[in-house]
Design an enzyme around this catalytic site. Structure first.
Site, PDB file in Angstrom:
ATOM      1  N   TYR A 131      19.842 -40.476   6.167  1.00  0.00           N
ATOM      2  CA  TYR A 131      18.679 -41.422   5.755  1.00  0.00           C
ATOM      3  C   TYR A 131      18.339 -42.383   6.965  1.00  0.00           C
ATOM      4  O   TYR A 131      16.985 -42.702   7.470  1.00  0.00           O
ATOM      5  CB  TYR A 131      19.301 -41.844   4.280  1.00  0.00           C
ATOM      6  CG  TYR A 131      19.368 -41.555   3.492  1.00  0.00           C
ATOM      7  CD1 TYR A 131      18.347 -41.213   2.495  1.00  0.00           C
ATOM      8  CD2 TYR A 131      20.564 -40.639   2.774  1.00  0.00           C
ATOM      9  CE1 TYR A 131      18.209 -40.283   1.645  1.00  0.00           C
ATOM     10  CE2 TYR A 131      20.646 -39.754   1.502  1.00  0.00           C
ATOM     11  CZ  TYR A 131      19.345 -39.940   1.041  1.00  0.00           C
ATOM     12  OH  TYR A 131      19.316 -39.006   0.075  1.00  0.00           O
ATOM     13  N   ASN A 154      10.381 -39.122  -4.102  1.00  0.00           N
ATOM     14  CA  ASN A 154       9.056 -38.083  -4.311  1.00  0.00           C
ATOM     15  C   ASN A 154       8.478 -37.122  -5.418  1.00  0.00           C
ATOM     16  O   ASN A 154       9.753 -36.310  -6.437  1.00  0.00           O
ATOM     17  CB  ASN A 154      10.133 -37.636  -3.227  1.00  0.00           C
ATOM     18  CG  ASN A 154       9.222 -35.681  -3.130  1.00  0.00           C
ATOM     19  OD1 ASN A 154       7.923 -35.451  -2.466  1.00  0.00           O
ATOM     20  ND2 ASN A 154       9.850 -34.753  -1.953  1.00  0.00           N
ATOM     21  N   CYS A 162      12.954 -32.829   0.426  1.00  0.00           N
ATOM     22  CA  CYS A 162      13.597 -34.383   0.388  1.00  0.00           C
ATOM     23  C   CYS A 162      15.557 -34.312   0.376  1.00  0.00           C
ATOM     24  O   CYS A 162      16.375 -34.720   0.204  1.00  0.00           O
ATOM     25  CB  CYS A 162      13.732 -35.071  -0.406  1.00  0.00           C
ATOM     26  SG  CYS A 162      13.028 -34.858  -2.288  1.00  0.00           S
ATOM     27  N   HIS A 163      15.389 -33.021  -0.109  1.00  0.00           N
ATOM     28  CA  HIS A 163      16.463 -32.620  -0.440  1.00  0.00           C
ATOM     29  C   HIS A 163      17.675 -32.584   0.904  1.00  0.00           C
ATOM     30  O   HIS A 163      18.571 -32.400   1.261  1.00  0.00           O
ATOM     31  CB  HIS A 163      16.888 -31.493  -0.856  1.00  0.00           C
ATOM     32  CG  HIS A 163      15.509 -29.957  -0.545  1.00  0.00           C
ATOM     33  ND1 HIS A 163      14.643 -30.123  -0.147  1.00  0.00           N
ATOM     34  CD2 HIS A 163      16.423 -28.835   0.505  1.00  0.00           C
ATOM     35  CE1 HIS A 163      14.697 -28.614  -0.054  1.00  0.00           C
ATOM     36  NE2 HIS A 163      15.860 -27.856   1.022  1.00  0.00           N
ATOM     37  N   GLU A 189      20.055 -22.375   1.531  1.00  0.00           N
ATOM     38  CA  GLU A 189      18.979 -23.012   3.167  1.00  0.00           C
ATOM     39  C   GLU A 189      19.897 -22.483   3.994  1.00  0.00           C
ATOM     40  O   GLU A 189      19.605 -21.826   5.550  1.00  0.00           O
ATOM     41  CB  GLU A 189      18.308 -24.157   3.159  1.00  0.00           C
ATOM     42  CG  GLU A 189      17.260 -24.775   2.260  1.00  0.00           C
ATOM     43  CD  GLU A 189      16.127 -25.449   2.998  1.00  0.00           C
ATOM     44  OE1 GLU A 189      16.339 -26.412   4.258  1.00  0.00           O
ATOM     45  OE2 GLU A 189      15.374 -26.071   2.075  1.00  0.00           O
TER      46      GLU A 189
END
Length: 196
Positions: A131, A154, A162-163, A189
């Site tokens: 962040y 979001n 945003c993850h 991912e």
């Protein structure tokens, strides 16, 4: 409801959605999409995807928000969301790393929060940023909490990833779909990036 009644109801809804679209009165179309994280409600205006909501956020609440903030002309019309449904399926199968569907940020305010949302697609697949790093990247290094709020609110998570924004200590932090869902996305991912 019998199978025949269910089929007739589906056909009537499809016909209504088609006629509304043809008449130009379908401001917001929505549908649900099954995913490894549970059912997702997805919605789009003619400009693009305007909302992705997790089950725990309440699909009915998401539709109500669309009716109040975008237009009361909201209708279950799956065809408009077919491209997004296809991209989500590809993403969860590990065949897509970037979403190409247009996005409508009508539910997002301007200013810093918009800057944060605009920056999210630039965080590469399988990467993580804190962040604090994102706050610095958007030119407001002291606005770490505001960046967290922008990510939390979001309107199109997954599409705007945003993850991929985590705490400075490396822990995942909160997520609209729940902390467990965020962890699963990051792991998905990580695995797909390592396998690429």
């Amino acid at each position: 409801m019998s199978l025949v009644e269910a089929h007739l109801t589906t056909r009537l809804r499809e016909r209504l959605a088609q006629r509304a679209a043809e008449a130009g009165v379908l401001d917001v179309a929505y549908r649900t999409v099954d995913s490894p994280l549970g059912s997702l409600l997805v919605a789009a205006t003619t400009a693009g995807v305007v909302r992705v909501a997790f089950e725990q956020q309440g699909h009915d609440a998401a539709v109500e928000e669309l009716a109040q903030r975008i237009s009361p002309r909201v209708l279950r019309a799956p065809a408009r969301l077919d491209p997004l449904a296809r991209e989500l399926e590809e993403y969860f199968a590990g065949r897509r790393h970037v979403f190409d569907v247009p996005v409508d940020l009508s539910l997002a305010p301007g200013g810093l929060r918009r800057s944060v949302l605009d920056a999210l697609p630039h965080i590469g697949f399988g990467l993580r940023i804190s962040y604090a790093e994102l706050a610095a990247a958007v030119g407001s290094p002291r606005a770490v909490r505001a960046v967290g709020t922008a990510c939390a609110r979001n309107p199109v998570p997954l599409v705007l990833p945003c993850h991929r924004v985590v705490r400075s200590d490396g822990s995942t932090g909160q997520y609209a779909g729940g902390a467990e869902a965020k962890g699963r996305l990051l792991e998905l991912e990580r695995r797909d990036k390592v396998g690429a």
